[in-house]
Design a protein around this motif. Sequence first.
Motif, PDB file in Angstrom:
ATOM      1  N   LEU A  18     -10.177   2.876   1.873  1.00  0.00           N
ATOM      2  CA  LEU A  18      -9.297   2.160   2.800  1.00  0.00           C
ATOM      3  C   LEU A  18      -8.281   1.310   2.036  1.00  0.00           C
ATOM      4  CD1 LEU A  18     -11.887   1.111   5.517  1.00  0.00           C
ATOM      5  CD2 LEU A  18     -10.142   2.905   5.682  1.00  0.00           C
ATOM      6  N   ALA A  19      -8.727   0.691   0.950  1.00  0.00           N
ATOM      7  CA  ALA A  19      -7.809  -0.095   0.118  1.00  0.00           C
ATOM      8  C   ALA A  19      -6.778   0.809  -0.547  1.00  0.00           C
ATOM      9  CB  ALA A  19      -8.587  -0.886  -0.930  1.00  0.00           C
ATOM     10  N   LEU A  20      -7.162   2.041  -0.860  1.00  0.00           N
ATOM     11  CA  LEU A  20      -6.226   2.989  -1.458  1.00  0.00           C
ATOM     12  C   LEU A  20      -5.056   3.243  -0.511  1.00  0.00           C
ATOM     13  CD1 LEU A  20      -5.811   4.760  -3.976  1.00  0.00           C
ATOM     14  CD2 LEU A  20      -7.115   6.539  -2.820  1.00  0.00           C
ATOM     15  N   LYS A  21      -5.376   3.384   0.764  1.00  0.00           N
ATOM     16  CA  LYS A  21      -4.310   3.559   1.760  1.00  0.00           C
ATOM     17  C   LYS A  21      -3.444   2.311   1.824  1.00  0.00           C
ATOM     18  CE  LYS A  21      -3.262   4.885   6.489  1.00  0.00           C
ATOM     19  NZ  LYS A  21      -2.059   5.613   6.123  1.00  0.00           N
ATOM     20  N   ALA A  22      -4.067   1.141   1.801  1.00  0.00           N
ATOM     21  CA  ALA A  22      -3.336  -0.127   1.899  1.00  0.00           C
ATOM     22  C   ALA A  22      -2.555  -0.462   0.628  1.00  0.00           C
ATOM     23  CB  ALA A  22      -4.310  -1.263   2.214  1.00  0.00           C
ATOM     24  N   SER A  23      -2.870   0.201  -0.476  1.00  0.00           N
ATOM     25  CA  SER A  23      -2.249  -0.143  -1.754  1.00  0.00           C
ATOM     26  C   SER A  23      -0.808   0.347  -1.892  1.00  0.00           C
ATOM     27  CB  SER A  23      -3.072   0.413  -2.921  1.00  0.00           C
ATOM     28  OG  SER A  23      -2.871   1.808  -3.051  1.00  0.00           O
ATOM     29  N   ASP A  24      -0.372   1.201  -0.977  1.00  0.00           N
ATOM     30  CA  ASP A  24       0.992   1.737  -1.018  1.00  0.00           C
ATOM     31  C   ASP A  24       1.278   2.389  -2.371  1.00  0.00           C
ATOM     32  OD1 ASP A  24       3.499   2.319   0.111  1.00  0.00           O
ATOM     33  OD2 ASP A  24       4.384   0.490  -0.706  1.00  0.00           O
ATOM     34  N   GLY A  25       0.453   3.377  -2.701  1.00  0.00           N
ATOM     35  CA  GLY A  25       0.630   4.095  -3.970  1.00  0.00           C
ATOM     36  C   GLY A  25       0.246   3.259  -5.174  1.00  0.00           C
ATOM     37  N   LEU A  26      -0.723   2.392  -4.989  1.00  0.00           N
ATOM     38  CA  LEU A  26      -1.213   1.460  -6.013  1.00  0.00           C
ATOM     39  C   LEU A  26      -0.134   0.469  -6.465  1.00  0.00           C
ATOM     40  CD1 LEU A  26      -3.446   3.804  -8.207  1.00  0.00           C
ATOM     41  CD2 LEU A  26      -4.179   2.193  -6.440  1.00  0.00           C
ATOM     42  N   SER A  27       0.846   0.224  -5.608  1.00  0.00           N
ATOM     43  CA  SER A  27       1.919  -0.710  -5.955  1.00  0.00           C
ATOM     44  C   SER A  27       1.633  -2.136  -5.488  1.00  0.00           C
ATOM     45  CB  SER A  27       3.246  -0.233  -5.355  1.00  0.00           C
ATOM     46  OG  SER A  27       3.191  -0.272  -3.939  1.00  0.00           O
ATOM     47  N   ARG A  28       0.617  -2.330  -4.669  1.00  0.00           N
ATOM     48  CA  ARG A  28       0.234  -3.671  -4.209  1.00  0.00           C
ATOM     49  C   ARG A  28      -1.011  -4.102  -4.984  1.00  0.00           C
ATOM     50  NH1 ARG A  28      -0.754  -3.530   1.622  1.00  0.00           N
ATOM     51  NH2 ARG A  28      -0.650  -5.788   1.458  1.00  0.00           N
ATOM     52  N   PRO A  29      -0.919  -5.189  -5.743  1.00  0.00           N
ATOM     53  CA  PRO A  29      -1.993  -5.572  -6.678  1.00  0.00           C
ATOM     54  C   PRO A  29      -3.371  -5.817  -6.050  1.00  0.00           C
ATOM     55  CG  PRO A  29       0.004  -6.809  -7.156  1.00  0.00           C
ATOM     56  CD  PRO A  29       0.250  -6.062  -5.886  1.00  0.00           C
ATOM     57  N   LEU A  30      -3.452  -6.549  -4.952  1.00  0.00           N
ATOM     58  CA  LEU A  30      -4.769  -6.848  -4.379  1.00  0.00           C
ATOM     59  C   LEU A  30      -5.476  -5.592  -3.869  1.00  0.00           C
ATOM     60  CD1 LEU A  30      -6.977  -8.848  -3.719  1.00  0.00           C
ATOM     61  CD2 LEU A  30      -5.792  -9.344  -1.566  1.00  0.00           C
ATOM     62  N   PRO A  31      -4.825  -4.786  -3.032  1.00  0.00           N
ATOM     63  CA  PRO A  31      -5.505  -3.549  -2.623  1.00  0.00           C
ATOM     64  C   PRO A  31      -5.820  -2.635  -3.808  1.00  0.00           C
ATOM     65  CG  PRO A  31      -3.671  -3.993  -1.153  1.00  0.00           C
ATOM     66  CD  PRO A  31      -3.568  -4.966  -2.292  1.00  0.00           C
ATOM     67  N   ALA A  32      -4.924  -2.583  -4.803  1.00  0.00           N
ATOM     68  CA  ALA A  32      -5.179  -1.747  -5.981  1.00  0.00           C
ATOM     69  C   ALA A  32      -6.407  -2.239  -6.731  1.00  0.00           C
ATOM     70  CB  ALA A  32      -3.957  -1.734  -6.901  1.00  0.00           C
ATOM     71  N   ALA A  33      -6.581  -3.548  -6.840  1.00  0.00           N
ATOM     72  CA  ALA A  33      -7.771  -4.108  -7.495  1.00  0.00           C
ATOM     73  C   ALA A  33      -9.031  -3.766  -6.710  1.00  0.00           C
ATOM     74  CB  ALA A  33      -7.623  -5.620  -7.648  1.00  0.00           C
TER      75      ALA A  33
END
Length: 106
Positions: A18-33
């Motif tokens: 779910l965080a992968l979807k929220a990360s916007d291609g791993l461009s958002r640091p918190l969801p990517a973490a």
Amino acid sequence: MTAFLLAFAISSEVAATLALKASDGLSRPLPAAIVVVGYGVSFWLLALVLKHLSVGTTYAVWSAVGTAAIAVIGVIAYGETANALKIASLGLIVLGVVGLNAAGTH
């Protein structure tokens, strides 16, 4: 205890997906973490579970429950379609896991 570890491994994998979807291609640091930590925790717990259960059963349950959970969350939270084929396919995944468990570890 093994079932609890497996359930937590599945939960961690679902949270990471779910965080992968929220990360916007791993461009958002918190969801990517959350992605990195979630998958890391999931695989660590999966390794602990494999000390007690067969690899086939463990992986089947982990992947099937995670897949089904993500599919259901996708329908509920993201408005993805839930047609007869998708529902039947989820049923086949569950049936496959039940079959693997019924076949035993020998």
